[in-house]
Design an enzyme around this catalytic site. Sequence first.
Site, PDB file in Angstrom:
ATOM      1  N   CYS A 111      -3.603  -7.563  -1.387  1.00  0.00           N
ATOM      2  CA  CYS A 111      -2.312  -6.954  -1.060  1.00  0.00           C
ATOM      3  C   CYS A 111      -1.552  -7.778  -0.027  1.00  0.00           C
ATOM      4  CB  CYS A 111      -2.515  -5.524  -0.554  1.00  0.00           C
ATOM      5  SG  CYS A 111      -3.518  -5.399   0.938  1.00  0.00           S
ATOM      6  N   CYS A 123      13.319  11.694  -0.664  1.00  0.00           N
ATOM      7  CA  CYS A 123      12.707  10.368  -0.764  1.00  0.00           C
ATOM      8  C   CYS A 123      12.484  10.038  -2.235  1.00  0.00           C
ATOM      9  CB  CYS A 123      11.383  10.347   0.004  1.00  0.00           C
ATOM     10  SG  CYS A 123      10.480   8.790  -0.169  1.00  0.00           S
ATOM     11  N   CYS A 141      19.299   5.920  -1.962  1.00  0.00           N
ATOM     12  CA  CYS A 141      18.845   6.788  -0.873  1.00  0.00           C
ATOM     13  C   CYS A 141      19.855   6.765   0.272  1.00  0.00           C
ATOM     14  CB  CYS A 141      17.474   6.341  -0.370  1.00  0.00           C
ATOM     15  SG  CYS A 141      16.840   7.345   0.996  1.00  0.00           S
ATOM     16  N   ASP A 178     -11.815  -7.134  -3.238  1.00  0.00           N
ATOM     17  CA  ASP A 178     -10.595  -6.345  -3.044  1.00  0.00           C
ATOM     18  C   ASP A 178     -10.514  -5.941  -1.578  1.00  0.00           C
ATOM     19  OD1 ASP A 178      -8.324  -4.831  -3.297  1.00  0.00           O
ATOM     20  OD2 ASP A 178      -9.201  -3.292  -4.590  1.00  0.00           O
ATOM     21  N   CYS A 226      15.972   4.235   7.452  1.00  0.00           N
ATOM     22  CA  CYS A 226      14.551   4.422   7.158  1.00  0.00           C
ATOM     23  C   CYS A 226      13.870   3.072   6.979  1.00  0.00           C
ATOM     24  CB  CYS A 226      14.386   5.278   5.896  1.00  0.00           C
ATOM     25  SG  CYS A 226      12.672   5.516   5.391  1.00  0.00           S
ATOM     26  N   GLU A 239     -19.358  -1.255   0.336  1.00  0.00           N
ATOM     27  CA  GLU A 239     -18.253  -0.675   1.103  1.00  0.00           C
ATOM     28  C   GLU A 239     -18.777  -0.241   2.467  1.00  0.00           C
ATOM     29  OE1 GLU A 239     -15.101   0.646   2.723  1.00  0.00           O
ATOM     30  OE2 GLU A 239     -14.845  -0.101   0.680  1.00  0.00           O
TER      31      GLU A 239
END
Length: 455
Positions: free
Chosen positions: A408, A159, A77, A381, A83, A333
């Site tokens: 994550c 991108c 890139c 999660d 970026c 949720e």
Amino acid sequence: MELNIPVKKNTVYRTIVKGEGYEGEGVAKIDSYPVFIPDVILNEVIDVLIVKVQKNFGYGKAINIIEESDERVFPICQAFKDCGGCSLMFMSYEHQLGFKRRQVENSLWKTGKFHDVQVLPTIGMNNPFRYRNKIQVPIGKTIGFFSKRTHTIVEVKNCFIQPDEGNIIIDIFKQWINEYDIECYDENTHKGCIRHIVIRKGFNTGEIMVVVVSKSNYILYKDELLQMILNKLPNIKSIYLNINTDRTNVILGEKNILLYGKRTIKEKLFDFYFNISPETFFQINTIQAEVLYKKVLEYADLSKEDVVFDAYCGIGSISLFLAKESKFVYGIEIVEKSVKDASLNAKENNIDNVEFIRGSCGEKINELIDKGISCDCLVLDPPRKGCEDGVIESINRNKPRKIIYVSCNPATLARDLRLICDFGYKIDKVQPVDMFPMTYHVETVSLLTLNMKEN
């Protein structure tokens, strides 16, 4: 008292990269003083310019690489240096996968104090490019992506981690803005109109949604924009105007106006279809989401007698897979829109052994326990901040025999696993999955089982 710091700002030192920081930066020690240096790789010999000095560590910039690592590659890139997106593109993909495994290992060791847990090799992609099914593009004086640690927008002509349609849509907006002299948003003055473009694609269905984020509920030359988009991309299924009048870094406002097409687009994972709206959370990488969910099912190893709690269930993407193999699934949720979409997804996929509950995961799990509903397998999660206290406390109340934790963020994962293991659980498996190639982010699936001898 003067601090005894062995380096000086604006001075160059020759050193060897001996460690790795959380975001993929290299760490060198100069007389035992750690210096964080971006865009360098383990064991490279470099000349580093010290740019910032603090009490316990400093920051540097590599101005010359004396001995280059075999894992260094040339970023494809042109915007890589400016970026803030693909911070690991200078590493070979195999090295990226190893780095992510080491990040999980280091967090488990440093934060969780787990010294004997094996982390499996990171599961990567056959093609680690063009994988993002959601792209958020800021608009200001130009259109592109934010520079590293700033809100300066860098123009990106191509991108490599978004699909081709994303680049086409960005070009259409550039043409529309220039041709009709559209006023774009300035976050410094809070003036202007068009703030962001959000693009979502169903990789397995081909359906595309475009969301125009505006400070105003009326945009000039709207019809011309719609026609320009549809002429180039006839597979567009949904175009929204999202209104965000706040002076904020939050991208989407609360009001959505459907300008064209359907309310949602669909994505397919295995045999299930999912409805996706502008604000829906869905895994960014469809290909790796299937890998991730297969691993969750493998670790859950469910029977038709098992009851599952799926905390932080979003639109029910994991819940539906679990329901197919179990007696019943309760998905929890806090986002009302996601719960509605989850219920719709269950109905459209003919899954009737699942119930979606809106509210705080900790509160709702405890309410289910109070009703006498026992959980055999708990799936977690959570967002990057990890589990709320109530969820962790509920584990000690119910003691499900098996917990699957999808994370994550290695740091909050390690913190929460330590708390859970203090209730008598042991970590059986830790599997990183590369959901975000070219970036330092990593998804991890962990399996914990209850030590029956202690309980």
